[in-house]
Each structure stands twice: as C-alpha cells, then as structure tokens.
Design an enzyme around this catalytic site. Sequence first.
Site, PDB file in Angstrom:
ATOM      1  N   GLU A 114       0.830  -1.216   0.000  1.00 22.25           N
ATOM      2  CA  GLU A 114       0.000   0.000   0.000  1.00 22.25           C
ATOM      3  C   GLU A 114       0.861   1.260   0.000  1.00 22.25           C
ATOM      4  O   GLU A 114       0.543   2.239  -0.662  1.00 22.25           O
ATOM      5  CB  GLU A 114      -0.954   0.007   1.199  1.00 22.25           C
ATOM      6  CG  GLU A 114      -2.096  -0.981   1.084  1.00 22.25           C
ATOM      7  CD  GLU A 114      -2.986  -0.741  -0.133  1.00 22.25           C
ATOM      8  OE1 GLU A 114      -3.017   0.379  -0.647  1.00 22.25           O
ATOM      9  OE2 GLU A 114      -3.628  -1.709  -0.591  1.00 22.25           O
ATOM     10  N   CYS A 270     -12.917   1.364 -15.179  1.00 20.57           N
ATOM     11  CA  CYS A 270     -13.423   2.739 -15.015  1.00 20.57           C
ATOM     12  C   CYS A 270     -12.231   3.696 -14.930  1.00 20.57           C
ATOM     13  O   CYS A 270     -12.009   4.370 -13.930  1.00 20.57           O
ATOM     14  CB  CYS A 270     -14.284   2.810 -13.747  1.00 20.57           C
ATOM     15  SG  CYS A 270     -15.259   4.302 -13.670  1.00 20.57           S
ATOM     16  N   CYS A 277     -17.000   1.219 -20.390  1.00 20.78           N
ATOM     17  CA  CYS A 277     -18.332   1.054 -19.798  1.00 20.78           C
ATOM     18  C   CYS A 277     -19.042  -0.203 -20.280  1.00 20.78           C
ATOM     19  O   CYS A 277     -19.775  -0.833 -19.511  1.00 20.78           O
ATOM     20  CB  CYS A 277     -19.186   2.272 -20.084  1.00 20.78           C
ATOM     21  SG  CYS A 277     -18.541   3.744 -19.294  1.00 20.78           S
ATOM     22  N   CYS A 280     -18.246  -3.098 -18.109  1.00 25.51           N
ATOM     23  CA  CYS A 280     -18.278  -2.822 -16.667  1.00 25.51           C
ATOM     24  C   CYS A 280     -19.330  -3.677 -15.940  1.00 25.51           C
ATOM     25  O   CYS A 280     -20.496  -3.693 -16.327  1.00 25.51           O
ATOM     26  CB  CYS A 280     -18.573  -1.341 -16.464  1.00 25.51           C
ATOM     27  SG  CYS A 280     -18.665  -0.904 -14.728  1.00 25.51           S
ATOM     28  N   CYS A 286     -24.881   2.480 -12.673  1.00 19.14           N
ATOM     29  CA  CYS A 286     -24.090   3.693 -12.878  1.00 19.14           C
ATOM     30  C   CYS A 286     -24.935   4.852 -13.425  1.00 19.14           C
ATOM     31  O   CYS A 286     -25.435   4.802 -14.541  1.00 19.14           O
ATOM     32  CB  CYS A 286     -22.944   3.380 -13.840  1.00 19.14           C
ATOM     33  SG  CYS A 286     -21.862   4.771 -14.087  1.00 19.14           S
TER      34      CYS A 286
END
Length: 551
Positions: A114, A270, A277, A280, A286
């Site tokens: 991270e 995205c 899209c 997706c 959305c």
Amino acid sequence: MLQRWSSSTNRKQILMDIIMNKMKASVKSRKISLKRKENTIMSSQKKKPCFNQIKEELPKENIYHTFKDPGEIYSFRASLLSWYDKNKRELPWRRMAMSESNLNKRAYAVWVSEIMLQQTQVATVIDYYNKWMLRWSNLQDLAKATLEEVNQMWSGLGYYSRGKRLHEGAQKISSEFKGEMPRSAEELQKLLPGVGRYTAAAIASIAFGEVIGVVDGNVIRVLCRTKAIGADCTSPTVTEALWMLANTLVDLVRPGDFNQAMMELGATVCTPKAPLCTECPVQTHCRAYQQVINEREMVSKRLLGNTTSQISSTPDIEECGDGGNCPLCLPEKEPWVSGLGVMNFPRKPTKKPPRIEHTLTCVVTRRRDNDDTEEYFLVQRPNSGLLAGMWEFPSVLLETEVKEKKQKCIIFDRLTELMGNLVTDTHLQNIGEVIHIFSHIHQTYLVYSNSFSDASGDTVMQEDREQPCFRWVSEAEFYQSAVPTSMKKVFRLFKHSSVNEKQLAKGDKLQCGSEKHEGKQKGRKRRAPKEVQGRQLSINSFFQPAAIKPL
Ligand code: SF4
C-alpha cells in the site's frame, strides 16, 4: 427553518445536513449491526448476508447519490465480486495476503504494498516489492535495517519519505508492540507514521477482514461516476460522502476482496480516460452511464425531428430532486459537458502549477595514481525535507537568476567549502542542463563538471567544519547508492558529455588538428541527451551551441 430556507446557500447547507445525517445514521446503525455480526462472520465461512440485513443499513431518502434499495447494494456487491474473481490481476501482494497465515506477516505484506502503491503505478511497484520482500520478509528484519539501506532499496521509486516512514513504523512496532501489528484501522492510523485513513482501512480490511470501506483515487472515480457526484471531489463534503458510500457498500463477508475489487475496477475498467463502460460489471448501477444513454436518446429524437418537447443541451437525467442546490451534484457554473460523457465525473479543482527552481550541481571526479578507476564525489542531504538522507552531487539551490560566470563562482565556493584548497577551478566547466519534475517542483539542474587532483589518494576534507557526510564512489557504487533519479539523470548527462569529449578530441586530431578549432569545440556547452532531458530537441537547437536558459 423557513427563514434559513430562503437563501440559496442555506438551502444547500440544509440539504447537505439532511444527506449527511441520513448517511451517518445509516453507517451508525450499520456499525452497530456489524459489531453484532462480526464474530459470526469471522467464524462462519462465506455466508451471504440476507436482504433484510442490508435493508436495515440503508438511508430511506435521498437515494440519488446513494442506493435506492438494499437489493441494489446486494446486486452491486455480487456483480463486482464475481467480476473480480474472474478478472483480477495476479499481483505478488495479493498472493501473500491470500497465502500467509501469520497475521503480522500478512499485514506487513499489505502495508508495504500500500505504501509503495501511493503515487506509483502497479507495473513499477512489482519489481521493487519483490526485491523488498526478499530482503526484508518481515517487520523485524526491516526494523534492523539502516535508513541508508532503505533509501538504497527505494531509489527510483520517488517520494522517498514513504520508505523512511515505513522503516520508522517497523521500528516502532518492533520495539513498542513486540512485533504485533495493530489489528484495527483506527489503531493503525493512530499508531503508525505515514499511515492515513485510506492505508489503515486497506490494511485492516485486506489483512484482518475488518468490514470497512476504502477511498483512494480509483474508488473516488468509480463512486463519483456511479452516483453522479460532480462537486469538487477533494472538498471535505464530498470526501465525507464518499467514505460514507464506501462504508455502506463494502461487502460484509469479503471486505478485503471487495475493496480490492473497487480499486481494480477503477484501475482497469473505469479508467480516467477512455473508460470501458460496455465491459463494466456495475454498469446497471451507474448514473453517469445512464446520463450518457439519456443524452444519446435525446440526440436521436432531435435528429428524427421530435422537437415538440423542450429539449435542453443537458441530458434529461433523473434529478436528485433539490432544484439545483445539491452540494454533491455538478456545479451550476460547470454543468454537464456533452463530449466528456461519463468523464464528467469526478470533478477536481485546477491543479496549482509546480514551483520553478534552478539548482547548480557539479560532478566532481578524481583518478588516483595507483588506480585508473574514476571516482565521484557525493554529499548526503539532510535527514529531513525533500529527498531526506539521499546522496547527491554537490549542489546549490539558486535563489535568483545569475549569469554563468557567477554560477561558476557559486558552485566553486561550495566545492571549496566541502573539499578545501585541493579543488581548483581550472577544469570547472558547464556541461548542460537536466530537467526533473518532482510532484510540486519543476527543477532545472545546471550541471557542471570538475576534476579533483588527489595524486596521493589521501584526500583531506574539511571534516573539522560542520559539514554533511560525503564519500567517493565508483560508477558501480554510485548506482548502488541511495541516489535519487534526478542525480542519475545528471550522471547520465555527465557520462554522455565525457564520451562526446573523447570523440571530439579524437575527431579533431584526425580531421582538423587545429588548435583554434579544437578550442572552439571545447568551449561549447551541451544539453542533456534526449533520454536524459525527457524532451525532444528541435532540429535548430541540435545544430546550435546550447545555452543556459535564463533563470
Ligand atoms: Fe465507470 Fe462506465 Fe462502469 Fe460507470 S459504467 S462505473 S462510468 S466504467
């Protein structure tokens, strides 16, 4: 209340209060119910939460920027997780998080990934991560390392304070907590240096299964698009709303996978530019996508001549119902832009331009009598601030614009300060410039070279004065040292100029042999080669002697 409602600002505030209170109430009730469920969830294997459980957690109104019913949340989670299971990238930290049974080691593995992934692309991080984990596979090993070794390992990743904080954190856990990683997001954020809200939530959910959402750049994009949040996504109001959404949405059984799935979706589908899209998994949820579809339909109707109704240039969207005062909607001043499609979301404030700085830097070389190896002089930077503790060629940040003659004086003074009278300016020459962009600084290095005469090999430095650490290194040692990318660029320019110098001398001897011509050639300044500068030179500038830019 009626009085407050009369002004537009107050209306916005009242609406925001209502939305936030609903969301807070939702998350609060959810937290309570989650506490009760926590033990059951941790012990029971992959049991799906029932519809009624989710229903309790939802706000009842203001669904435009949240979710209309519990079924929508359930469906969103299921679609996303199923997509993730089939499409996730195999990444070393994911493998470790899945296979490592020791919780401390697992949390450490996630923590390192991270921190490295902050501001850095996955592709770049993989190699660094593997090397890092090979060298320091657990907290205790990292705690025993020196900052110098950490910086060396971090060299090239940028944002060096990240490695420093990771090292400090490992030392803290090792000495104060007997190597036991804090087990909750709250404690992780409170106790570890360099661990903010996002990193703490990511470690806690991925390594310990805490049911908590995450909000990073990728999640911001996905949430802003799916829930049509068009206000400045860096504002405290939107930030808080996004955290509320993330906490509402996170899967109760697989919180770590769900959070990674959200980030994966943002990184691979995205995306900021050219989102996919049609591929997706959450397309049906959305609102941004729905707005694009509505807009297309309107355009088709218009083309077919169906103009009986008043058709505006903005899509006929399902409004959030507040008459244009919603603090989360696209601002009235910056409405929907047709050409942008779903990329209308998220909206960010204009970035501040980077600060322009100029720094003089000098590559000083020496060659000992008994050894033909060339060595380079490096100075250590202070232990705090930009590039803390890293090694660099002697450098001076210029405060004002100065001509080359003055530049030479300044850099020579610095060399004398560091090396005493053994250094002369006979061979001090300008060899070009290097541009390096830090996150907030546009840095131009005005590069000089000088050779140091040290026939005896017993260099006496000004050690009696208060000076930074310095050392001589060979070329191989230079690349192994904790030197920032900017200095590697400077070094490449130096090597390039040395090769040119030699070729020029050889060519002059063969073709010209004229002292006058040779002198002219030597006097020329060079720019950094293309790969060093990071920008293409024009054909004209290629044939012109390069000049130092005015500061
Ligand atoms: Fe993003 Fe498009 Fe999916 Fe919406 S449909 S979440 S804009 S990729």
